[in-house]
Scaffold this motif. Structure first.
Motif, PDB file in Angstrom:
ATOM      1  N   LEU A 140       0.818  -1.205   0.000  1.00  0.00           N
ATOM      2  CA  LEU A 140       0.000   0.000   0.000  1.00  0.00           C
ATOM      3  C   LEU A 140       0.854   1.257   0.000  1.00  0.00           C
ATOM      4  O   LEU A 140       1.906   1.313   0.660  1.00  0.00           O
ATOM      5  CB  LEU A 140      -0.915   0.021   1.228  1.00  0.00           C
ATOM      6  CG  LEU A 140      -1.847  -1.181   1.424  1.00  0.00           C
ATOM      7  CD1 LEU A 140      -2.484  -1.122   2.808  1.00  0.00           C
ATOM      8  CD2 LEU A 140      -2.909  -1.220   0.338  1.00  0.00           C
ATOM      9  N   THR A 141       0.393   2.264  -0.709  1.00  0.00           N
ATOM     10  CA  THR A 141       0.964   3.591  -0.604  1.00  0.00           C
ATOM     11  C   THR A 141       0.253   4.327   0.539  1.00  0.00           C
ATOM     12  O   THR A 141      -0.722   3.815   1.108  1.00  0.00           O
ATOM     13  CB  THR A 141       0.800   4.361  -1.914  1.00  0.00           C
ATOM     14  OG1 THR A 141      -0.598   4.534  -2.178  1.00  0.00           O
ATOM     15  CG2 THR A 141       1.441   3.592  -3.068  1.00  0.00           C
ATOM     16  N   SER A 142       0.711   5.518   0.830  1.00  0.00           N
ATOM     17  CA  SER A 142       0.091   6.269   1.919  1.00  0.00           C
ATOM     18  C   SER A 142      -1.368   6.607   1.627  1.00  0.00           C
ATOM     19  O   SER A 142      -2.183   6.740   2.540  1.00  0.00           O
ATOM     20  CB  SER A 142       0.877   7.553   2.187  1.00  0.00           C
ATOM     21  OG  SER A 142       0.955   8.343   0.997  1.00  0.00           O
ATOM     22  N   SER A 143      -1.721   6.749   0.347  1.00  0.00           N
ATOM     23  CA  SER A 143      -3.103   7.080  -0.009  1.00  0.00           C
ATOM     24  C   SER A 143      -4.023   5.867   0.015  1.00  0.00           C
ATOM     25  O   SER A 143      -5.251   6.018  -0.006  1.00  0.00           O
ATOM     26  CB  SER A 143      -3.155   7.720  -1.399  1.00  0.00           C
ATOM     27  OG  SER A 143      -2.655   6.813  -2.380  1.00  0.00           O
ATOM     28  N   GLN A 144      -3.454   4.674   0.074  1.00  0.00           N
ATOM     29  CA  GLN A 144      -4.267   3.461   0.076  1.00  0.00           C
ATOM     30  C   GLN A 144      -4.490   2.910   1.486  1.00  0.00           C
ATOM     31  O   GLN A 144      -5.310   2.010   1.663  1.00  0.00           O
ATOM     32  CB  GLN A 144      -3.594   2.370  -0.782  1.00  0.00           C
ATOM     33  CG  GLN A 144      -3.534   2.703  -2.264  1.00  0.00           C
ATOM     34  CD  GLN A 144      -2.737   1.651  -3.027  1.00  0.00           C
ATOM     35  OE1 GLN A 144      -1.535   1.496  -2.818  1.00  0.00           O
ATOM     36  NE2 GLN A 144      -3.433   0.910  -3.878  1.00  0.00           N
ATOM     37  N   ALA A 145      -3.772   3.437   2.467  1.00  0.00           N
ATOM     38  CA  ALA A 145      -3.853   2.912   3.838  1.00  0.00           C
ATOM     39  C   ALA A 145      -4.454   3.954   4.770  1.00  0.00           C
ATOM     40  O   ALA A 145      -4.400   5.152   4.488  1.00  0.00           O
ATOM     41  CB  ALA A 145      -2.464   2.510   4.321  1.00  0.00           C
ATOM     42  N   PRO A 146      -5.035   3.531   5.861  1.00  0.00           N
ATOM     43  CA  PRO A 146      -5.561   4.489   6.836  1.00  0.00           C
ATOM     44  C   PRO A 146      -4.442   5.342   7.436  1.00  0.00           C
ATOM     45  O   PRO A 146      -3.270   4.952   7.428  1.00  0.00           O
ATOM     46  CB  PRO A 146      -6.211   3.603   7.907  1.00  0.00           C
ATOM     47  CG  PRO A 146      -6.359   2.258   7.281  1.00  0.00           C
ATOM     48  CD  PRO A 146      -5.266   2.140   6.282  1.00  0.00           C
ATOM     49  N   GLY A 147      -4.808   6.486   7.958  1.00  0.00           N
ATOM     50  CA  GLY A 147      -3.820   7.328   8.612  1.00  0.00           C
ATOM     51  C   GLY A 147      -3.291   6.706   9.886  1.00  0.00           C
ATOM     52  O   GLY A 147      -2.146   6.928  10.275  1.00  0.00           O
ATOM     53  N   MET A 148      -4.118   5.927  10.559  1.00  0.00           N
ATOM     54  CA  MET A 148      -3.697   5.230  11.773  1.00  0.00           C
ATOM     55  C   MET A 148      -2.861   4.014  11.395  1.00  0.00           C
ATOM     56  O   MET A 148      -3.119   3.356  10.381  1.00  0.00           O
ATOM     57  CB  MET A 148      -4.911   4.787  12.598  1.00  0.00           C
ATOM     58  CG  MET A 148      -5.783   5.934  13.072  1.00  0.00           C
ATOM     59  SD  MET A 148      -7.276   5.350  13.952  1.00  0.00           S
ATOM     60  CE  MET A 148      -6.524   4.538  15.358  1.00  0.00           C
ATOM     61  N   ASN A 149      -1.845   3.729  12.202  1.00  0.00           N
ATOM     62  CA  ASN A 149      -1.001   2.566  11.941  1.00  0.00           C
ATOM     63  C   ASN A 149      -1.798   1.285  12.136  1.00  0.00           C
ATOM     64  O   ASN A 149      -2.461   1.106  13.154  1.00  0.00           O
ATOM     65  CB  ASN A 149       0.214   2.560  12.870  1.00  0.00           C
ATOM     66  CG  ASN A 149       1.172   3.698  12.579  1.00  0.00           C
ATOM     67  OD1 ASN A 149       1.259   4.162  11.448  1.00  0.00           O
ATOM     68  ND2 ASN A 149       1.886   4.145  13.593  1.00  0.00           N
ATOM     69  N   LEU A 150      -1.720   0.421  11.141  1.00  0.00           N
ATOM     70  CA  LEU A 150      -2.400  -0.874  11.253  1.00  0.00           C
ATOM     71  C   LEU A 150      -1.626  -1.783  12.197  1.00  0.00           C
ATOM     72  O   LEU A 150      -0.400  -1.753  12.254  1.00  0.00           O
ATOM     73  CB  LEU A 150      -2.519  -1.519   9.873  1.00  0.00           C
ATOM     74  CG  LEU A 150      -3.439  -0.798   8.880  1.00  0.00           C
ATOM     75  CD1 LEU A 150      -3.358  -1.458   7.502  1.00  0.00           C
ATOM     76  CD2 LEU A 150      -4.880  -0.802   9.378  1.00  0.00           C
ATOM     77  N   GLN A 151      -2.384  -2.622  12.922  1.00  0.00           N
ATOM     78  CA  GLN A 151      -1.791  -3.535  13.883  1.00  0.00           C
ATOM     79  C   GLN A 151      -2.372  -4.932  13.685  1.00  0.00           C
ATOM     80  O   GLN A 151      -3.483  -5.092  13.162  1.00  0.00           O
ATOM     81  CB  GLN A 151      -2.066  -3.076  15.323  1.00  0.00           C
ATOM     82  CG  GLN A 151      -1.551  -1.688  15.641  1.00  0.00           C
ATOM     83  CD  GLN A 151      -1.955  -1.236  17.025  1.00  0.00           C
ATOM     84  OE1 GLN A 151      -2.561  -1.986  17.787  1.00  0.00           O
ATOM     85  NE2 GLN A 151      -1.633   0.005  17.363  1.00  0.00           N
ATOM     86  N   THR A 152      -1.612  -5.904  14.116  1.00  0.00           N
ATOM     87  CA  THR A 152      -2.082  -7.286  14.053  1.00  0.00           C
ATOM     88  C   THR A 152      -3.367  -7.427  14.859  1.00  0.00           C
ATOM     89  O   THR A 152      -3.456  -6.973  15.997  1.00  0.00           O
ATOM     90  CB  THR A 152      -1.015  -8.234  14.610  1.00  0.00           C
ATOM     91  OG1 THR A 152       0.176  -8.113  13.830  1.00  0.00           O
ATOM     92  CG2 THR A 152      -1.499  -9.682  14.572  1.00  0.00           C
ATOM     93  N   GLY A 153      -4.360  -8.051  14.239  1.00  0.00           N
ATOM     94  CA  GLY A 153      -5.658  -8.232  14.877  1.00  0.00           C
ATOM     95  C   GLY A 153      -6.702  -7.237  14.432  1.00  0.00           C
ATOM     96  O   GLY A 153      -7.888  -7.416  14.728  1.00  0.00           O
ATOM     97  N   ILE A 217      -7.385   0.098   1.851  1.00  0.00           N
ATOM     98  CA  ILE A 217      -7.690  -0.573   3.110  1.00  0.00           C
ATOM     99  C   ILE A 217      -8.502   0.369   3.999  1.00  0.00           C
ATOM    100  O   ILE A 217      -8.147   1.533   4.196  1.00  0.00           O
ATOM    101  CB  ILE A 217      -6.414  -0.992   3.843  1.00  0.00           C
ATOM    102  CG1 ILE A 217      -5.647  -2.029   3.030  1.00  0.00           C
ATOM    103  CG2 ILE A 217      -6.734  -1.554   5.228  1.00  0.00           C
ATOM    104  CD1 ILE A 217      -6.314  -3.364   2.933  1.00  0.00           C
ATOM    105  N   VAL A 218      -9.595  -0.156   4.525  1.00  0.00           N
ATOM    106  CA  VAL A 218     -10.444   0.603   5.443  1.00  0.00           C
ATOM    107  C   VAL A 218     -10.390  -0.097   6.797  1.00  0.00           C
ATOM    108  O   VAL A 218     -10.663  -1.313   6.890  1.00  0.00           O
ATOM    109  CB  VAL A 218     -11.901   0.674   4.936  1.00  0.00           C
ATOM    110  CG1 VAL A 218     -12.771   1.394   5.956  1.00  0.00           C
ATOM    111  CG2 VAL A 218     -11.956   1.372   3.567  1.00  0.00           C
ATOM    112  N   LEU A 219     -10.060   0.647   7.829  1.00  0.00           N
ATOM    113  CA  LEU A 219     -10.002   0.102   9.173  1.00  0.00           C
ATOM    114  C   LEU A 219     -11.391   0.155   9.803  1.00  0.00           C
ATOM    115  O   LEU A 219     -11.993   1.222   9.914  1.00  0.00           O
ATOM    116  CB  LEU A 219      -9.002   0.901  10.035  1.00  0.00           C
ATOM    117  CG  LEU A 219      -8.905   0.508  11.506  1.00  0.00           C
ATOM    118  CD1 LEU A 219      -8.457  -0.937  11.673  1.00  0.00           C
ATOM    119  CD2 LEU A 219      -7.945   1.450  12.232  1.00  0.00           C
TER     120      LEU A 219
END
Length: 224
Positions: A140-153, A217-219
């Motif tokens: 993912l690029t920065s525009s494809q991922a949420p602003g919050m850091n993704l975490q396991t789970g 990706i949507v959290l």
């Protein structure tokens, strides 16, 4: 005459000899400041070393380490582990040696190198992915991922986005629900690589969509 002779004879008798020789005078003790100082230093050094040894033994704990390499997904056997003593460190969270029985029979959640200390994240009841599940990676690029850091789970949705230059689709775009099981940054591209756990039946179609690069990706939830 006789009295004079008697006095003469008495004067010729030697004085009686003592049965024991006279005792020599006691030797005078000489003080040696250098020896006294050396003794004091030795006593202090012994106390310091004893305190250090006591501190070193009381600040250690017995933990579990891998005797040999353990591959991810392998069942951990008792022969795979060894007890070692390490210094206590709040930054470390090793598994105590008392947990040996509960660790044996678990599966390695990651590759464990020989000599590595076991941590609670080193093993699990089951391996990932389980049956009927698959893991799909997405860069993912920065525009494809949420602003919050993704975490396991984390629970996320992988949303299909329009291709560059095409019109946005009408209605709600298609998506796939997934769970994050790994997050890392690629050393080659610098992109965020997210491993997603999805049902096996959806894995092929999701991988094909991801290959186009038209995903985001949507959290949704961080409830564990």
């Amino acid at each position: 005459m006789s009295s004079t002779a008697t006095r003469y004879e008495r004067s010729q008798v030697p004085p009686p000899v003592s049965a024991e020789p006279p005792l020599p005078p006691p030797p005078k003790l000489r003080r040696r400041p250098a020896l006294i100082a050396a003794a004091v230093v030795s006593i202090c050094l012994g106390a310091i070393l004893g305190g250090w040894a006591w501190t070193a033994t009381t600040n250690t704990q017995e933990v579990l380490a891998a005797r040999a390499d353990i591959e991810r997904g392998a069942i951990i056997e008792a022969d795979d582990l060894v007890r070692v003593r390490v210094n206590s460190d709040p930054a470390l969270k090793p598994v105590g040696a008392s947990s040996l029985d509960s660790v044996v029979g678990q599966r390695a959640a990651v590759d464990i190198a020989a000599g590595s200390l076991l941590t609670p994240s080193s093993y699990a009841d089951s391996v990932v992915p389980a049956e009927e599940m698959s893991v799909v990676g997405v860069a993912l690029t920065s525009s494809q991922a949420p602003g919050m850091n993704l975490q396991t789970g984390d629970r996320v949705r992988v949303v299909a986005t329009p291709a560059e230059g095409s019109e946005a689709p009408t209605g709600v775009p298609s998506f796939s629900e997934a769970e994050v099981v790994g997050v890392r940054v690629s050393d080659d591209t610098g992109q965020l690589v997210v491993d997603l756990l999805v049902p096996r039946a959806e894995a092929a179609a999701l991988a094909a969509q991801i290959a186009t690069g038209n995903v985001a990706i949507v959290l949704d939830s961080r409830a564990r």
